[in-house]
Design an enzyme around this catalytic site. Structure first.
Site, PDB file in Angstrom:
ATOM      1  N   LYS A  13       0.836  -1.214   0.000  1.00  0.00           N
ATOM      2  CA  LYS A  13       0.000   0.000   0.000  1.00  0.00           C
ATOM      3  C   LYS A  13       0.868   1.260   0.000  1.00  0.00           C
ATOM      4  O   LYS A  13       0.652   2.171  -0.789  1.00  0.00           O
ATOM      5  CB  LYS A  13      -0.923   0.033   1.240  1.00  0.00           C
ATOM      6  CG  LYS A  13      -1.847  -1.162   1.361  1.00  0.00           C
ATOM      7  CD  LYS A  13      -2.730  -1.068   2.593  1.00  0.00           C
ATOM      8  CE  LYS A  13      -1.987  -1.130   3.919  1.00  0.00           C
ATOM      9  NZ  LYS A  13      -1.291  -2.389   4.185  1.00  0.00           N
ATOM     10  N   ARG A  89     -10.153  -0.054   8.439  1.00  0.00           N
ATOM     11  CA  ARG A  89      -9.675  -1.400   8.752  1.00  0.00           C
ATOM     12  C   ARG A  89     -10.676  -2.202   9.567  1.00  0.00           C
ATOM     13  O   ARG A  89     -10.405  -3.337   9.924  1.00  0.00           O
ATOM     14  CB  ARG A  89      -8.383  -1.299   9.555  1.00  0.00           C
ATOM     15  CG  ARG A  89      -7.204  -1.173   8.652  1.00  0.00           C
ATOM     16  CD  ARG A  89      -5.936  -1.504   9.377  1.00  0.00           C
ATOM     17  NE  ARG A  89      -4.890  -1.684   8.426  1.00  0.00           N
ATOM     18  CZ  ARG A  89      -3.795  -0.940   8.383  1.00  0.00           C
ATOM     19  NH1 ARG A  89      -3.602   0.007   9.259  1.00  0.00           N
ATOM     20  NH2 ARG A  89      -2.879  -1.171   7.481  1.00  0.00           N
ATOM     21  N   ARG A 128      11.930  -5.489   4.991  1.00  0.00           N
ATOM     22  CA  ARG A 128      11.650  -4.062   4.791  1.00  0.00           C
ATOM     23  C   ARG A 128      12.608  -3.208   5.629  1.00  0.00           C
ATOM     24  O   ARG A 128      12.829  -3.481   6.803  1.00  0.00           O
ATOM     25  CB  ARG A 128      10.208  -3.754   5.186  1.00  0.00           C
ATOM     26  CG  ARG A 128       9.921  -2.261   5.184  1.00  0.00           C
ATOM     27  CD  ARG A 128       8.451  -1.936   5.174  1.00  0.00           C
ATOM     28  NE  ARG A 128       7.741  -2.412   6.335  1.00  0.00           N
ATOM     29  CZ  ARG A 128       6.425  -2.271   6.514  1.00  0.00           C
ATOM     30  NH1 ARG A 128       5.705  -1.699   5.574  1.00  0.00           N
ATOM     31  NH2 ARG A 128       5.853  -2.719   7.597  1.00  0.00           N
ATOM     32  N   ARG A 162      11.154  -1.389  11.041  1.00  0.00           N
ATOM     33  CA  ARG A 162      10.037  -0.942  11.871  1.00  0.00           C
ATOM     34  C   ARG A 162       9.898  -1.852  13.085  1.00  0.00           C
ATOM     35  O   ARG A 162      10.112  -3.054  12.993  1.00  0.00           O
ATOM     36  CB  ARG A 162       8.741  -0.972  11.048  1.00  0.00           C
ATOM     37  CG  ARG A 162       8.321   0.408  10.610  1.00  0.00           C
ATOM     38  CD  ARG A 162       7.202   0.408   9.631  1.00  0.00           C
ATOM     39  NE  ARG A 162       6.001  -0.271  10.089  1.00  0.00           N
ATOM     40  CZ  ARG A 162       4.858  -0.272   9.412  1.00  0.00           C
ATOM     41  NH1 ARG A 162       4.779   0.370   8.266  1.00  0.00           N
ATOM     42  NH2 ARG A 162       3.798  -0.906   9.866  1.00  0.00           N
ATOM     43  N   ARG A 173      -0.282  -9.292  13.223  1.00  0.00           N
ATOM     44  CA  ARG A 173      -0.919  -8.230  12.428  1.00  0.00           C
ATOM     45  C   ARG A 173      -1.672  -8.814  11.228  1.00  0.00           C
ATOM     46  O   ARG A 173      -2.786  -8.416  10.927  1.00  0.00           O
ATOM     47  CB  ARG A 173       0.140  -7.242  11.918  1.00  0.00           C
ATOM     48  CG  ARG A 173       0.599  -6.258  12.977  1.00  0.00           C
ATOM     49  CD  ARG A 173       1.929  -5.618  12.607  1.00  0.00           C
ATOM     50  NE  ARG A 173       1.945  -4.905  11.359  1.00  0.00           N
ATOM     51  CZ  ARG A 173       3.029  -4.715  10.606  1.00  0.00           C
ATOM     52  NH1 ARG A 173       4.197  -5.199  10.995  1.00  0.00           N
ATOM     53  NH2 ARG A 173       2.959  -4.037   9.490  1.00  0.00           N
TER      54      ARG A 173
HETATM   55  P1  AP5 Z   1       4.831  -1.576   1.919  1.00  0.00           P
HETATM   56  O1  AP5 Z   1       4.480  -0.756   0.719  1.00  0.00           O
HETATM   57  O2  AP5 Z   1       5.570  -0.939   3.017  1.00  0.00           O
HETATM   58  O3  AP5 Z   1       3.525  -2.344   2.459  1.00  0.00           O
HETATM   59  P2  AP5 Z   1       2.251  -1.797   3.222  1.00  0.00           P
HETATM   60  O4  AP5 Z   1       1.073  -2.474   2.606  1.00  0.00           O
HETATM   61  O5  AP5 Z   1       2.241  -0.307   3.246  1.00  0.00           O
HETATM   62  O6  AP5 Z   1       2.546  -2.438   4.642  1.00  0.00           O
HETATM   63  P3  AP5 Z   1       2.447  -1.853   6.134  1.00  0.00           P
HETATM   64  O7  AP5 Z   1       3.173  -2.821   7.001  1.00  0.00           O
HETATM   65  O8  AP5 Z   1       2.878  -0.426   6.178  1.00  0.00           O
HETATM   66  O9  AP5 Z   1       0.944  -1.980   6.381  1.00  0.00           O
HETATM   67  P4  AP5 Z   1       0.293  -2.132   7.743  1.00  0.00           P
HETATM   68  O10 AP5 Z   1      -1.065  -2.176   7.210  1.00  0.00           O
HETATM   69  O11 AP5 Z   1       0.640  -3.225   8.627  1.00  0.00           O
HETATM   70  O12 AP5 Z   1       0.886  -0.904   8.553  1.00  0.00           O
HETATM   71  P5  AP5 Z   1       0.418   0.603   8.718  1.00  0.00           P
HETATM   72  O13 AP5 Z   1       1.639   1.422   8.644  1.00  0.00           O
HETATM   73  O14 AP5 Z   1      -0.710   0.942   7.854  1.00  0.00           O
HETATM   74  O15 AP5 Z   1       5.649  -2.859   1.378  1.00  0.00           O
HETATM   75  C1  AP5 Z   1       6.165  -3.821   2.282  1.00  0.00           C
HETATM   76  C2  AP5 Z   1       7.557  -4.286   1.809  1.00  0.00           C
HETATM   77  O16 AP5 Z   1       7.413  -5.015   0.592  1.00  0.00           O
HETATM   78  C3  AP5 Z   1       8.524  -3.138   1.502  1.00  0.00           C
HETATM   79  O17 AP5 Z   1       9.819  -3.544   1.876  1.00  0.00           O
HETATM   80  C4  AP5 Z   1       8.418  -2.961  -0.029  1.00  0.00           C
HETATM   81  O18 AP5 Z   1       9.618  -2.442  -0.573  1.00  0.00           O
HETATM   82  C5  AP5 Z   1       8.130  -4.379  -0.484  1.00  0.00           C
HETATM   83  N1  AP5 Z   1       7.224  -4.462  -1.642  1.00  0.00           N
HETATM   84  C6  AP5 Z   1       6.127  -3.686  -1.895  1.00  0.00           C
HETATM   85  N2  AP5 Z   1       5.524  -4.084  -3.029  1.00  0.00           N
HETATM   86  C7  AP5 Z   1       6.245  -5.149  -3.497  1.00  0.00           C
HETATM   87  C8  AP5 Z   1       6.128  -6.013  -4.644  1.00  0.00           C
HETATM   88  N3  AP5 Z   1       5.133  -5.859  -5.539  1.00  0.00           N
HETATM   89  N4  AP5 Z   1       7.045  -7.004  -4.789  1.00  0.00           N
HETATM   90  C9  AP5 Z   1       8.049  -7.179  -3.895  1.00  0.00           C
HETATM   91  N5  AP5 Z   1       8.230  -6.395  -2.805  1.00  0.00           N
HETATM   92  C10 AP5 Z   1       7.329  -5.382  -2.609  1.00  0.00           C
HETATM   93  O19 AP5 Z   1      -0.134   0.554  10.231  1.00  0.00           O
HETATM   94  C11 AP5 Z   1       0.744   0.355  11.317  1.00  0.00           C
HETATM   95  C12 AP5 Z   1      -0.060   0.214  12.599  1.00  0.00           C
HETATM   96  O20 AP5 Z   1      -0.813   1.431  12.842  1.00  0.00           O
HETATM   97  C13 AP5 Z   1      -1.130  -0.884  12.586  1.00  0.00           C
HETATM   98  O21 AP5 Z   1      -0.593  -2.154  12.951  1.00  0.00           O
HETATM   99  C14 AP5 Z   1      -2.115  -0.351  13.646  1.00  0.00           C
HETATM  100  O22 AP5 Z   1      -1.613  -0.573  14.950  1.00  0.00           O
HETATM  101  C15 AP5 Z   1      -2.101   1.144  13.381  1.00  0.00           C
HETATM  102  N6  AP5 Z   1      -3.128   1.522  12.400  1.00  0.00           N
HETATM  103  C16 AP5 Z   1      -2.924   1.988  11.143  1.00  0.00           C
HETATM  104  N7  AP5 Z   1      -4.094   2.222  10.530  1.00  0.00           N
HETATM  105  C17 AP5 Z   1      -5.064   1.893  11.422  1.00  0.00           C
HETATM  106  C18 AP5 Z   1      -6.491   1.886  11.354  1.00  0.00           C
HETATM  107  N8  AP5 Z   1      -7.150   2.280  10.235  1.00  0.00           N
HETATM  108  N9  AP5 Z   1      -7.166   1.476  12.443  1.00  0.00           N
HETATM  109  C19 AP5 Z   1      -6.534   1.100  13.578  1.00  0.00           C
HETATM  110  N10 AP5 Z   1      -5.187   1.053  13.698  1.00  0.00           N
HETATM  111  C20 AP5 Z   1      -4.456   1.451  12.620  1.00  0.00           C
END
Ligand code: AP5
Length: 216
Positions: A13, A89, A128, A162, A173
């Protein structure tokens, strides 16, 4: 244009959002980024959110809904449109978003779900790394900086993992969000807004599919 980009942790994402926001001039709103910044700055929101993010749990809906509602009402978002990454979410968040958009006389144009198997997600998150200065995201193998050890965006040379990317937290997660995402996908499918794309392809290929949905 207003878009939701959905997917389990590691689906890509954040990676895709950066490219979309650049090319389409939209405002990228990542709830994860907002929480990480608040935690780094030690604000009251950050101190509260840290209790949940540290364990890989979701931050409570009332906190998350409140901050998204405020952001969506800001002038830059109203003028340019938004790309929401990582929200909603829970089904309660999806319903709150519907109500917020109705209040500001706005609506969603597309909901894109990036689909990737859990085993691949784990491998992605374990590799990552993030720039310790600007937060740009890379993968040690699949998406390294162009010059080894130097951030493409700001030239900084320190990187970190992270805190929620440890194997135990990643497993938790993914499982937690697998359970909560299903009814949200059904919600947007019923509204005829949902498109699923295969996220287990090269980053550029995934992006091309997204562009096909959004239009050039
Ligand atoms: P990346 O693009 O970083 O993936 P992502 O989908 O953004 O993953 P996140 O871990 O950031 O999502 P998340 O949903 O757990 O965390 P968030 O920050 O939103 O890609 C991942 C890796 O793969 C990278 O190394 C990249 O280079 C590689 N990659 C990407 N695409 C690729 C491909 N096609 N092929 C190969 N490699 C690839 O949330 C963090 C925390 O915040 C949550 O756990 C929760 O506690 C809180 N939070 C956030 N939003 C909410 C909400 N709406 N409600 C409640 N709590 C929330």
């Amino acid at each position: 244009m207003n878009i939701l980009l959905m997917g389990l942790p590691g689906a890509g994402k954040g990676t895709q959002s950066e490219m979309i926001a650049n090319d389409y001039d939209m405002i990228h709103i990542s709830t994860g980024d907002i929480f990480r910044k608040a935690i780094k700055d030690e604000t009251p929101l950050g101190l509260e959110a840290k209790r949940y993010t540290d364990n890989g749990d979701l931050v409570p809906d009332d906190i998350t809904n409140g901050l998204v509602k405020e952001r969506l009402a800001e002038a830059d978002v109203q003028a340019n449109g938004f790309l929401l990454d990582g929200y909603p979410r829970t089904i309660a968040q999806a319903e709150a978003l519907d109500a917020n958009l109705a209040d500001i006389d706005s609506n969603l144009d597309h909901v894109i779900y990036i689909e990737v198997d859990a085993d691949i997600l784990k491998e992605r998150l374990s590799g990552r790394i993030m720039c310790s200065n600007c937060g740009a995201t890379y993968h040690k193998v699949y998406n390294p900086p162009k010059v080894s050890g130097v951030c493409d965006v700001c030239g900084h040379t320190e990187f970190h993992q992270r805190e929620d990317d440890t194997p135990e937290k990643v497993g938790h997660r993914i499982q937690l969000q697998m359970d909560s995402i299903r009814p949200i996908l059904e919600h947007y499918e019923a509204a005829n807004l949902l498109t699923k794309i295969n996220g287990d392809q090269a980053i550029e290929t995934v992006y091309r599919e997204i562009r096909n949905i959004l239009g050039e």
